[in-house]
Design a protein around this motif. Structure first.
Motif, PDB file in Angstrom:
ATOM      1  N   LEU A   8      11.622  35.348  -9.530  1.00 51.23           N
ATOM      2  CA  LEU A   8      10.934  34.732  -8.622  1.00 51.23           C
ATOM      3  C   LEU A   8      11.337  33.468  -7.855  1.00 51.23           C
ATOM      4  CD1 LEU A   8       8.059  34.419 -11.762  1.00 51.23           C
ATOM      5  CD2 LEU A   8       7.954  35.979 -10.020  1.00 51.23           C
ATOM      6  N   LEU A   9      11.962  33.906  -7.035  1.00 52.90           N
ATOM      7  CA  LEU A   9      12.610  33.035  -5.825  1.00 52.90           C
ATOM      8  C   LEU A   9      11.568  32.200  -5.203  1.00 52.90           C
ATOM      9  CD1 LEU A   9      15.743  35.070  -4.936  1.00 52.90           C
ATOM     10  CD2 LEU A   9      15.668  33.243  -6.785  1.00 52.90           C
ATOM     11  N   PRO A  10      12.190  31.075  -4.660  1.00 50.29           N
ATOM     12  CA  PRO A  10      11.171  30.158  -3.700  1.00 50.29           C
ATOM     13  C   PRO A  10      10.952  31.114  -2.327  1.00 50.29           C
ATOM     14  CG  PRO A  10      13.447  29.249  -3.782  1.00 50.29           C
ATOM     15  CD  PRO A  10      13.198  30.466  -5.009  1.00 50.29           C
ATOM     16  N   ASP A  11      10.122  30.615  -1.392  1.00 50.98           N
ATOM     17  CA  ASP A  11      10.033  31.402  -0.053  1.00 50.98           C
ATOM     18  C   ASP A  11      11.381  31.274   0.602  1.00 50.98           C
ATOM     19  OD1 ASP A  11       8.534  32.355   2.059  1.00 50.98           O
ATOM     20  OD2 ASP A  11       9.012  30.807   3.063  1.00 50.98           O
ATOM     21  N   LEU A  12      11.898  32.708   0.851  1.00 52.19           N
ATOM     22  CA  LEU A  12      13.409  32.862   1.480  1.00 52.19           C
ATOM     23  C   LEU A  12      13.193  31.799   2.849  1.00 52.19           C
ATOM     24  CD1 LEU A  12      14.386  36.176   0.362  1.00 52.19           C
ATOM     25  CD2 LEU A  12      15.389  34.299  -0.519  1.00 52.19           C
ATOM     26  N   PRO A  13      12.627  32.412   3.762  1.00 54.36           N
ATOM     27  CA  PRO A  13      12.567  31.557   4.932  1.00 54.36           C
ATOM     28  C   PRO A  13      12.958  30.086   5.020  1.00 54.36           C
ATOM     29  CG  PRO A  13      10.981  33.235   5.206  1.00 54.36           C
ATOM     30  CD  PRO A  13      11.542  33.304   3.834  1.00 54.36           C
ATOM     31  N   ALA A  14      11.939  29.520   4.126  1.00 62.24           N
ATOM     32  CA  ALA A  14      11.928  27.904   4.016  1.00 62.24           C
ATOM     33  C   ALA A  14      13.334  27.616   3.573  1.00 62.24           C
ATOM     34  CB  ALA A  14      10.688  27.612   2.842  1.00 62.24           C
ATOM     35  N   VAL A  15      13.683  28.272   2.221  1.00 64.78           N
ATOM     36  CA  VAL A  15      15.001  27.683   1.994  1.00 64.78           C
ATOM     37  C   VAL A  15      16.275  28.067   3.134  1.00 64.78           C
ATOM     38  CG1 VAL A  15      16.943  28.497   0.283  1.00 64.78           C
ATOM     39  CG2 VAL A  15      14.463  28.379  -0.581  1.00 64.78           C
ATOM     40  N   ILE A  16      16.140  29.143   3.870  1.00 68.17           N
ATOM     41  CA  ILE A  16      17.175  29.431   4.824  1.00 68.17           C
ATOM     42  C   ILE A  16      17.116  28.409   5.955  1.00 68.17           C
ATOM     43  CG2 ILE A  16      17.993  31.075   6.628  1.00 68.17           C
ATOM     44  CD1 ILE A  16      16.903  33.465   4.448  1.00 68.17           C
ATOM     45  N   LYS A  17      15.760  27.982   6.327  1.00 63.55           N
ATOM     46  CA  LYS A  17      15.772  26.992   7.473  1.00 63.55           C
ATOM     47  C   LYS A  17      15.910  25.544   7.107  1.00 63.55           C
ATOM     48  CE  LYS A  17      12.922  30.373  10.150  1.00 63.55           C
ATOM     49  NZ  LYS A  17      11.922  30.862  10.697  1.00 63.55           N
ATOM     50  N   ASP A  18      16.034  25.514   5.660  1.00 68.70           N
ATOM     51  CA  ASP A  18      16.050  23.951   5.196  1.00 68.70           C
ATOM     52  C   ASP A  18      16.922  23.082   6.129  1.00 68.70           C
ATOM     53  OD1 ASP A  18      15.545  21.876   3.130  1.00 68.70           O
ATOM     54  OD2 ASP A  18      17.901  21.670   3.192  1.00 68.70           O
ATOM     55  N   ALA A  19      16.344  21.949   6.850  1.00 69.22           N
ATOM     56  CA  ALA A  19      17.120  21.291   7.712  1.00 69.22           C
ATOM     57  C   ALA A  19      18.372  20.609   7.143  1.00 69.22           C
ATOM     58  CB  ALA A  19      16.108  20.053   8.492  1.00 69.22           C
ATOM     59  N   ASP A  20      18.252  20.258   6.089  1.00 67.24           N
ATOM     60  CA  ASP A  20      19.495  19.446   5.261  1.00 67.24           C
ATOM     61  C   ASP A  20      20.694  20.632   5.146  1.00 67.24           C
ATOM     62  OD1 ASP A  20      18.174  17.034   5.211  1.00 67.24           O
ATOM     63  OD2 ASP A  20      17.711  17.143   3.183  1.00 67.24           O
ATOM     64  N   ARG A  21      20.408  21.853   4.973  1.00 70.70           N
ATOM     65  CA  ARG A  21      21.393  22.800   4.733  1.00 70.70           C
ATOM     66  C   ARG A  21      21.919  23.078   6.114  1.00 70.70           C
ATOM     67  NH1 ARG A  21      22.709  28.027   4.937  1.00 70.70           N
ATOM     68  NH2 ARG A  21      20.751  28.504   6.300  1.00 70.70           N
ATOM     69  N   VAL A  22      20.963  23.474   7.119  1.00 68.00           N
ATOM     70  CA  VAL A  22      21.509  23.583   8.244  1.00 68.00           C
ATOM     71  C   VAL A  22      22.407  22.572   8.867  1.00 68.00           C
ATOM     72  CG1 VAL A  22      21.047  24.296  10.712  1.00 68.00           C
ATOM     73  CG2 VAL A  22      19.509  25.249   8.772  1.00 68.00           C
ATOM     74  N   LEU A  59      28.788  33.149   6.717  1.00 66.71           N
ATOM     75  CA  LEU A  59      28.063  31.647   6.773  1.00 66.71           C
ATOM     76  C   LEU A  59      26.857  32.016   7.481  1.00 66.71           C
ATOM     77  CD1 LEU A  59      30.865  29.500   8.376  1.00 66.71           C
ATOM     78  CD2 LEU A  59      30.083  29.547   6.119  1.00 66.71           C
ATOM     79  N   ILE A  60      25.642  31.428   6.847  1.00 65.45           N
ATOM     80  CA  ILE A  60      24.286  31.609   7.087  1.00 65.45           C
ATOM     81  C   ILE A  60      23.792  30.459   7.678  1.00 65.45           C
ATOM     82  CG2 ILE A  60      21.999  32.562   6.099  1.00 65.45           C
ATOM     83  CD1 ILE A  60      23.760  33.791   3.822  1.00 65.45           C
ATOM     84  N   ASP A  61      23.167  30.777   8.957  1.00 66.08           N
ATOM     85  CA  ASP A  61      22.348  29.513   9.523  1.00 66.08           C
ATOM     86  C   ASP A  61      20.991  29.864   9.504  1.00 66.08           C
ATOM     87  OD1 ASP A  61      21.754  31.369  11.493  1.00 66.08           O
ATOM     88  OD2 ASP A  61      23.238  30.676  12.867  1.00 66.08           O
ATOM     89  N   ALA A  62      20.141  29.244  10.376  1.00 61.20           N
ATOM     90  CA  ALA A  62      18.554  29.526  10.205  1.00 61.20           C
ATOM     91  C   ALA A  62      18.134  30.906  10.704  1.00 61.20           C
ATOM     92  CB  ALA A  62      18.018  28.505  10.987  1.00 61.20           C
ATOM     93  N   THR A  63      18.974  31.814  11.286  1.00 61.93           N
ATOM     94  CA  THR A  63      18.426  33.047  11.681  1.00 61.93           C
ATOM     95  C   THR A  63      19.625  34.167  11.562  1.00 61.93           C
ATOM     96  OG1 THR A  63      19.395  32.600  14.024  1.00 61.93           O
ATOM     97  CG2 THR A  63      17.245  31.946  13.732  1.00 61.93           C
ATOM     98  N   ILE A  80      18.723  37.288   9.304  1.00 63.85           N
ATOM     99  CA  ILE A  80      18.421  37.054   7.852  1.00 63.85           C
ATOM    100  C   ILE A  80      17.091  37.153   7.744  1.00 63.85           C
ATOM    101  CG2 ILE A  80      17.821  34.858   6.622  1.00 63.85           C
ATOM    102  CD1 ILE A  80      20.653  36.052   6.012  1.00 63.85           C
ATOM    103  N   GLN A  81      16.815  38.515   6.772  1.00 57.71           N
ATOM    104  CA  GLN A  81      15.583  38.530   6.141  1.00 57.71           C
ATOM    105  C   GLN A  81      15.546  38.404   4.755  1.00 57.71           C
ATOM    106  OE1 GLN A  81      13.032  39.002   8.478  1.00 57.71           O
ATOM    107  NE2 GLN A  81      14.123  39.161  10.371  1.00 57.71           N
ATOM    108  N   ARG A  82      14.923  39.435   4.212  1.00 51.72           N
ATOM    109  CA  ARG A  82      15.178  39.145   2.594  1.00 51.72           C
ATOM    110  C   ARG A  82      16.432  40.033   2.258  1.00 51.72           C
ATOM    111  NH1 ARG A  82      10.627  37.445  -0.035  1.00 51.72           N
ATOM    112  NH2 ARG A  82      11.098  38.834  -1.766  1.00 51.72           N
TER     113      ARG A  82
END
Length: 501
Positions: A8-22, A59-63, A80-82
Motif C-alpha cells: 500500500l505505497l503512497p501515490d507514486l507521482p506525488a512522491v516522485i515529483k516532491d519538490a524537496d526530493r527534486v 537517478l530519478i527526477d520528476a519525469t 517514470i510511471q509505476r
C-alpha cells in the motif's frame, strides 16, 4: 526477507515529483543526469557480485529515470510511471525492493518491460539516499525469475547504493569546491586587473625566504622585468636619501603591528612611490612570516607639489621685484608731475602694464609667454582698430618672466605716447613692429623695432621725460639689453635689443 515492504505505497507521482526530493537531486547534478563513467564500477560490481546479466545505477527526477551507469542494456532513460525504480524511491523506509517473478506480481505483471522485450522477470534494487531523500537506485535485473534470492542480495545492494550516495556527495563537494576556486580565481583576476588598471603595485614579502613577489605594475615602478626580488634588492632600489625613513617606517610597522606607510623615490626609474602595508601572518612566537602591501605611483602628485613650490618661490621673487619696481615707478612718476590726477592716470597705466604682463605669466605658470600675446595685451587698449593700425612682422619668439615684464613696460610707454602724441592719435596712423630672433656669439637675441607712421610731425623733446627714461631703463634687469628711441619727423622709432633665455 527480514524487512518487508508495504504494497500500500503512497501515490507514486506525488512522491516522485516532491519538490524537496527534486531540489536535492538538482544540487547533485549539473543539468540533466547522463552517463557518468565514475559510477560504472558500481554497476559492474553489482552485476558480478549478484551474478546478474543486467545492472544499472539510475537517478530519478520528476519525469524520467536516467541510467548513469549500466551493464547488459543500452537504455539511457525511461519515463517514470509505476516502474520498479519508482517503487524503490517511493518507500519512506528506504527498504530495498526485490521482485522474484514480475510476471506473477500484480504491481508489475502488465508493465511493458515485463510483457515485451527484454521480458524482465527478476528485479532487485536499493535506493540511493541523500539528505533523507531517495534520488536514484542501484539495481540488478534478469529475464529469468529468481525464487531463491535471500536477504544477502538486499544487503549487498544497500551497501552499493550507500557507496553510490557517497560518490554523489563527493562529486558534489568537488564541484562546489571547484566552483568556489573558480570564483576565487575570477575575483583574484578581477582584483589583479583592477590593480593593474589603477597602476597600483601589489607585493608579498616572505620574510623567512627574504623574497618579495609583486605584480607587473610594481615591476614597472621599479624599472625591472622580473616579478620577484630579494628584500635587499628592493631596499637598495630605494633612493639613498629616502631609504632610511622607509626602513624606519617598515620596522615600526613590524614591531608595533601597525600600518606601514612611506613615500620614497626609486633609483632606477626615478618614480615617486607611496608604499602601504602591514604584517599578514605571524608564526607561533609572534615573528612575522609574511608582509602584504601595495605601492602607488605618486610621481605626478610629487611633480605637481614640486612645481607648486617652484611657482610659489618664483611668485615670491616676482612680488619682491614688482614691489621694488612699483616703488621706483611711484617715485619717478611723482617727480614728473605735481597734479594728483595726472599722477594717478600715469601711475595706473604703468601699473596696468605690469599687471597685464604678470597675468600672462601667471596663466603660463611663470614659464615663457609668446611675444604676440604680450603685444596684443599692451597695444590693444591704445588703438581704435588693432588689425589696421598695428602691423607686425615677427618670428615665433618666447619671453621669460624678466623679459616679459620689462618689455611690457617699454611697449606700454611707447603705445601711450603714440596714443597721446604720435601715430595712434588719429585713425590714419599705424605702428609697424618688426621682431626677429637672431644668433649673436652663439646666443639668441631679440631685435625689435617700433616705427610710427601716419601720425603728426614729430619734434624731439627739449628735455627727457620720465617716459623716455622708463623706456630706456625698463630692461635693466635683462643683462645686455638696450633700448634706443629716435624722434624722426615721420614718427617715433624705437630699437630694442634683448638677450633671450
Amino acid at each position: 526477507m527480514s524487512e518487508q515492504r508495504s504494497d500500500l505505497l503512497p501515490d507514486l507521482p506525488a512522491v516522485i515529483k516532491d519538490a524537496d526530493r527534486v531540489a536535492v537531486l538538482k544540487t547533485l547534478v549539473s543539468g540533466t543526469p547522463h552517463f557518468d563513467p565514475d559510477f560504472q564500477d558500481i554497476a559492474e560490481l553489482a552485476a558480478s557480485a549478484l551474478n546478474a546479466p543486467i545492472a544499472v545505477v539510475t537517478l530519478i527526477d520528476a519525469t524520467h529515470q536516467w541510467f548513469v551507469a549500466r551493464v547488459g542494456t543500452d537504455l539511457d532513460k525511461l519515463e517514470i510511471q509505476r516502474t520498479f525504480g519508482a517503487y524503490v524511491i517511493a518507500d519512506p523506509a528506504g527498504v530495498p525492493l526485490i521482485v522474484r517473478d514480475a510476471s506473477r506480481d500484480p504491481r508489475f505483471a502488465g508493465e511493458p518491460c515485463v510483457v515485451n522485450p527484454p521480458h524482465l522477470r527478476f528485479y532487485a534494487g536499493a535506493p540511493i539516499i541523500i539528505d533523507n531523500h531517495a534520488v536514484g537506485t542501484v539495481a540488478i535485473m534478469d529475464s529469468a525469475p529468481r525464487m531463491d534470492v535471500d536477504d544477502s542480495a538486499a544487503a549487498q545492494l544497500r551497501r552499493l547504493a550507500a557507496l553510490a550516495a557517497r560518490l554523489l556527495a563527493f562529486k558534489e563537494e568537488a564541484r562546489r569546491r571547484a566552483e568556489t576556486e573558480r570564483a576565487l580565481s575570477r575575483d583574484e583576476h578581477r582584483h589583479a586587473m583592477a590593480l593593474e588598471a589603477a597602476n597600483v603595485g601589489s607585493w608579498l614579502w616572505d620574510v623567512g625566504s627574504g623574497v618579495i613577489s609583486f605584480n607587473a605594475a610594481m615591476a614597472r615602478m621599479f624599472g625591472v622585468s622580473t616579478r620577484s626580488l630579494t628584500s635587499r634588492e628592493v631596499f637598495e632600489a630605494v633612493h639613498p636619501d629616502d631609504r632610511s625613513a622607509m626602513l624606519d617606517s617598515l620596522r615600526a610597522a613590524i614591531a608595533e603591528d601597525a600600518e606601514y606607510s612611506s613615500t620614497f623615490r626609486v633609483q632606477g626609474s626615478g618614480r615617486w612611490v607611496q608604499g602601504r602595508g602591514r604584517v599578514h601572518e605571524r608564526g607561533p612566537t609572534g615573528r612575522p612570516e609574511t608582509f602584504l602591501g601595495v605601492n602607488i605611483d605618486v610621481t605626478a602628485e610629487q611633480m605637481t607639489a614640486q612645481r607648486t613650490k617652484l611657482l610659489l618661490r618664483e611668485l615670491n621673487h616676482r612680488v619682491k621685484n614688482t614691489l621694488a619696481m612699483l616703488q621706483s615707478l611711484a617715485r619717478q612718476t611723482l617727480r614728473q608731475t605735481s597734479d594728483p590726477q595726472e599722477f594717478m592716470t600715469a601711475f595706473a597705466g604703468r601699473l596696468q602694464a605690469i599687471s597685464e604682463a604678470h597675468g600672462l605669466l601667471s596663466d603660463h605658470e611663470w614659464g615663457e609667454i609668446r611675444l604676440s600675446a604680450l603685444l596684443q595685451k599692451q597695444l590693444a587698449p591704445h588703438v581704435r582698430d588693432y588689425e589696421k593700425q598695428v602691423e607686425i612682422h615677427k618670428d615665433e619668439i618666447s619671453l621669460g618672466p624678466d623679459q616679459a615684464v620689462g618689455l611690457g613696460l617699454v611697449l606700454h610707454e611707447l603705445a601711450t605716447n603714440a596714443y597721446k602724441y604720435g601715430s595712434l592719435s588719429n585713425a590714419r596712423g599705424r605702428v609697424v613692429i618688426t621682431a626677429r630672433k637672431i644668433i649673436e656669439d652663439e646666443a639668441r637675441v631679440l631685435h625689435l623695432t617700433w616705427v610710427e607712421v601716419g601720425g603728426p610731425p614729430v619734434k624731439e623733446p627739449s628735455r627727457r621725460g620720465f617716459g623716455s627714461i622708463l623706456i630706456e631703463r625698463s630692461l635693466d634687469k635683462v643683462m645686455g639689453s638696450q633700448v634706443r628711441v629716435e624722434y624722426l619727423p615721420t614718427g617715433v622709432t624705437a630699437i630694442v635689443r634683448m638677450p633671450l633665455t
